[in-house]
Design an enzyme around this catalytic site. Structure first.
Site, PDB file in Angstrom:
ATOM      1  N   LYS A   1     -30.181 -14.953   5.611  1.00  0.00           N
ATOM      2  CA  LYS A   1     -29.449 -14.743   4.348  1.00  0.00           C
ATOM      3  C   LYS A   1     -28.431 -15.862   4.081  1.00  0.00           C
ATOM      4  O   LYS A   1     -27.228 -15.615   3.953  1.00  0.00           O
ATOM      5  CB  LYS A   1     -28.746 -13.380   4.337  1.00  0.00           C
ATOM      6  CG  LYS A   1     -29.694 -12.192   4.399  1.00  0.00           C
ATOM      7  CD  LYS A   1     -28.970 -10.883   4.125  1.00  0.00           C
ATOM      8  CE  LYS A   1     -29.869  -9.679   4.129  1.00  0.00           C
ATOM      9  NZ  LYS A   1     -30.296  -9.239   5.467  1.00  0.00           N
ATOM     10  N   PHE A   2     -28.932 -17.077   3.972  1.00  0.00           N
ATOM     11  CA  PHE A   2     -28.062 -18.212   3.630  1.00  0.00           C
ATOM     12  C   PHE A   2     -27.423 -17.951   2.266  1.00  0.00           C
ATOM     13  O   PHE A   2     -28.044 -17.333   1.395  1.00  0.00           O
ATOM     14  CB  PHE A   2     -28.889 -19.504   3.559  1.00  0.00           C
ATOM     15  CG  PHE A   2     -29.431 -19.945   4.893  1.00  0.00           C
ATOM     16  CD1 PHE A   2     -28.613 -20.572   5.816  1.00  0.00           C
ATOM     17  CD2 PHE A   2     -30.762 -19.728   5.225  1.00  0.00           C
ATOM     18  CE1 PHE A   2     -29.116 -20.990   7.049  1.00  0.00           C
ATOM     19  CE2 PHE A   2     -31.272 -20.139   6.454  1.00  0.00           C
ATOM     20  CZ  PHE A   2     -30.442 -20.775   7.361  1.00  0.00           C
TER      21      PHE A   2
ATOM     22  N   ARG B   1     -34.982   0.815  12.031  1.00  0.00           N
ATOM     23  CA  ARG B   1     -34.682   1.999  12.840  1.00  0.00           C
ATOM     24  C   ARG B   1     -35.760   3.073  12.758  1.00  0.00           C
ATOM     25  O   ARG B   1     -35.896   3.878  13.675  1.00  0.00           O
ATOM     26  CB  ARG B   1     -33.309   2.536  12.432  1.00  0.00           C
ATOM     27  CG  ARG B   1     -32.177   1.639  12.932  1.00  0.00           C
ATOM     28  CD  ARG B   1     -30.873   1.910  12.214  1.00  0.00           C
ATOM     29  NE  ARG B   1     -30.909   1.475  10.823  1.00  0.00           N
ATOM     30  CZ  ARG B   1     -29.928   1.693   9.948  1.00  0.00           C
ATOM     31  NH1 ARG B   1     -28.857   2.368  10.323  1.00  0.00           N
ATOM     32  NH2 ARG B   1     -30.030   1.233   8.707  1.00  0.00           N
TER      33      ARG B   1
ATOM     34  N   THR C   1     -33.241 -10.918  14.158  1.00  0.00           N
ATOM     35  CA  THR C   1     -32.435 -10.494  13.018  1.00  0.00           C
ATOM     36  C   THR C   1     -31.173  -9.818  13.436  1.00  0.00           C
ATOM     37  O   THR C   1     -31.229  -8.756  13.999  1.00  0.00           O
ATOM     38  CB  THR C   1     -33.211  -9.541  12.150  1.00  0.00           C
ATOM     39  OG1 THR C   1     -33.751  -8.604  13.003  1.00  0.00           O
ATOM     40  CG2 THR C   1     -34.257 -10.246  11.355  1.00  0.00           C
TER      41      THR C   1
ATOM     42  N   ASP D   1     -24.646 -20.491   0.888  1.00  0.00           N
ATOM     43  CA  ASP D   1     -23.587 -21.494   0.703  1.00  0.00           C
ATOM     44  C   ASP D   1     -24.124 -22.688  -0.107  1.00  0.00           C
ATOM     45  O   ASP D   1     -25.265 -22.645  -0.579  1.00  0.00           O
ATOM     46  CB  ASP D   1     -23.074 -21.926   2.093  1.00  0.00           C
ATOM     47  CG  ASP D   1     -21.592 -22.277   2.073  1.00  0.00           C
ATOM     48  OD1 ASP D   1     -21.135 -22.890   1.083  1.00  0.00           O
ATOM     49  OD2 ASP D   1     -20.900 -21.942   3.054  1.00  0.00           O
TER      50      ASP D   1
ATOM     51  N   LYS E   1     -39.267  -9.522  11.949  1.00  0.00           N
ATOM     52  CA  LYS E   1     -38.026  -9.991  11.298  1.00  0.00           C
ATOM     53  C   LYS E   1     -37.033 -10.127  12.432  1.00  0.00           C
ATOM     54  O   LYS E   1     -36.551  -9.162  12.988  1.00  0.00           O
ATOM     55  CB  LYS E   1     -37.559  -8.993  10.234  1.00  0.00           C
ATOM     56  CG  LYS E   1     -36.458  -9.569   9.362  1.00  0.00           C
ATOM     57  CD  LYS E   1     -36.194  -8.722   8.128  1.00  0.00           C
ATOM     58  CE  LYS E   1     -35.261  -7.572   8.375  1.00  0.00           C
ATOM     59  NZ  LYS E   1     -33.897  -7.959   8.763  1.00  0.00           N
TER      60      LYS E   1
HETATM   61  O1  S5P Z   1     -31.886  -5.315   0.728  1.00  0.00           O
HETATM   62  C1  S5P Z   1     -32.011  -5.425   1.943  1.00  0.00           C
HETATM   63  C2  S5P Z   1     -32.315  -6.649   2.540  1.00  0.00           C
HETATM   64  C3  S5P Z   1     -32.527  -6.712   3.918  1.00  0.00           C
HETATM   65  S1  S5P Z   1     -33.093  -8.189   4.578  1.00  0.00           S
HETATM   66  N1  S5P Z   1     -31.913  -4.329   2.749  1.00  0.00           N
HETATM   67  C4  S5P Z   1     -32.080  -4.385   4.108  1.00  0.00           C
HETATM   68  O2  S5P Z   1     -31.989  -3.339   4.761  1.00  0.00           O
HETATM   69  N2  S5P Z   1     -32.363  -5.598   4.714  1.00  0.00           N
HETATM   70  C5  S5P Z   1     -32.536  -5.700   6.188  1.00  0.00           C
HETATM   71  O3  S5P Z   1     -33.634  -4.867   6.566  1.00  0.00           O
HETATM   72  C6  S5P Z   1     -31.340  -5.224   7.008  1.00  0.00           C
HETATM   73  O4  S5P Z   1     -30.461  -6.295   7.272  1.00  0.00           O
HETATM   74  C7  S5P Z   1     -31.988  -4.690   8.272  1.00  0.00           C
HETATM   75  O5  S5P Z   1     -32.199  -5.762   9.173  1.00  0.00           O
HETATM   76  C8  S5P Z   1     -33.371  -4.200   7.809  1.00  0.00           C
HETATM   77  C9  S5P Z   1     -33.463  -2.699   7.571  1.00  0.00           C
HETATM   78  O6  S5P Z   1     -33.268  -1.983   8.749  1.00  0.00           O
HETATM   79  P1  S5P Z   1     -33.452  -0.392   8.825  1.00  0.00           P
HETATM   80  O7  S5P Z   1     -33.066  -0.090  10.235  1.00  0.00           O
HETATM   81  O8  S5P Z   1     -32.534   0.230   7.808  1.00  0.00           O
HETATM   82  O9  S5P Z   1     -34.913  -0.116   8.529  1.00  0.00           O
END
Ligand code: S5P
Length: 276
Positions: free
Chosen positions: A94-95, A241, A62, A97, A59
């Protein structure tokens, strides 16, 4: 679809991005996606190279606007790593618009997302026109779209009828919408009696996955790979993370964590597909 293997499901998809992801999962025996949210290109590439052997998908970048020192060369390097390690690329843009604007954001600008990202995603909030806009660019290129039908955060508004409407929007555009960012399986959700949903197979990619903590201080909530894949029927675990923590520079440690999540995710999948 809950009990079918990724390989069985791949053969039934007509969208090239969905097929590619399912085939990659089967081939690499991995339902792990790593989310690489770091601000320097060098760290980004080092993490991708370290986790590459263990993931079906990155991903990435990102979200591309996080990278401070972005240069188009970074995309070439990401694509080279994608070939080296055999993973799919998902830009979590995450478009959100109107159709005309998202078509421009997807095709143009500095990042030209549609030209390199197999999969991207959108909030359903503008209604079906966001799919029309994005598919005008992505469908001819063989790309796939995920709708954010639910979110992992505390107090998310993407619940109930919002989620059902997101699934209805996807059902009406199955050539381009390959699935969801969501917390559970979505097949049949929001369907009316007249909808034929037996052959429905939306991919569900699920963030909010962690083995060692239950959340962060900003509303994120974590569940285990087992809860996500086995109990909720999701297909891909997205871990950020939990894999790279704060130790961006310790690539051995990052690879070890990726291996650990991959094993947990795959064991849950095997249990799901072999359970009676
Ligand atoms: O509902 C969501 C959708 C997304 S895309 N919750 C999320 O956490 N994300 C993404 O997943 C968020 O933007 C981040 O890039 C990732 C989670 O990261 P983590 O470090 O908490 O595992």
């Amino acid at each position: 679809m809950f009990r079918q293997t990724y390989g069985q499901r791949a053969s039934k998809h007509s969208n090239p991005a969905a097929k590619l992801l399912l085939d990659t999962m089967e081939r690499k025996k991995s339902n792990l996606a790593v989310s690489v949210d770091v601000t320097k290109s060098k760290d980004f590439l080092a993490i991708v190279d370290a986790v590459g052997p263990f993931v079906c998908l990155i991903k990435a970048l990102t979200h591309v606007d996080i990278i401070e020192d972005f240069e188009p060369l970074l995309i070439d390097e990401l694509q080279a790593l994608s070939s080296k390690h055999d993973f799919v690329i998902f830009e979590d843009r995450k478009f959100a618009d109107i159709g005309n604007t998202v078509a421009l954001q997807y095709s143009s600008g500095v990042h030209k997302i549609a030209s390199w990202s197999h999969i991207t995603n959108a909030h359903p909030v503008p209604g079906p026109s966001i799919i029309t806009g994005l598919s005008s660019v992505g469908l001819p290129l063989g790309r796939g779209l995920l709708l954010l039908a639910e979110m992992s955060t505390k107090g998310s508004l993407a619940t109930g009828s919002y989620t059902e409407d997101a699934v209805r929007m996807a059902r009406a555009h199955r050539d381009f919408v390959i699935g969801f960012i969501a917390q559970r399986r979505m097949d049949g959700i929001g369907a009316s009696e007249n909808d034929s949903t037996e052959d429905e197979d939306f991919l569900v990619l699920t963030p909010g996955v962690g083995l060692d903590t239950k959340g962060d201080s900003m509303g994120q909530q974590y569940r285990t790979p087992r809860e996500v894949v086995l109990e909720s029927g999701c297909d891909v675990i997205i871990v950020g993370r939990g894999v790279y923590g704060k130790d961006y520079h310790l690539t051995d440690k990052i690879a070890e964590q990726a291996k650990r999540y991959r094993e947990e995710g795959w064991a849950a999948y095997l249990e799901r597909t072999t359970a009676l």
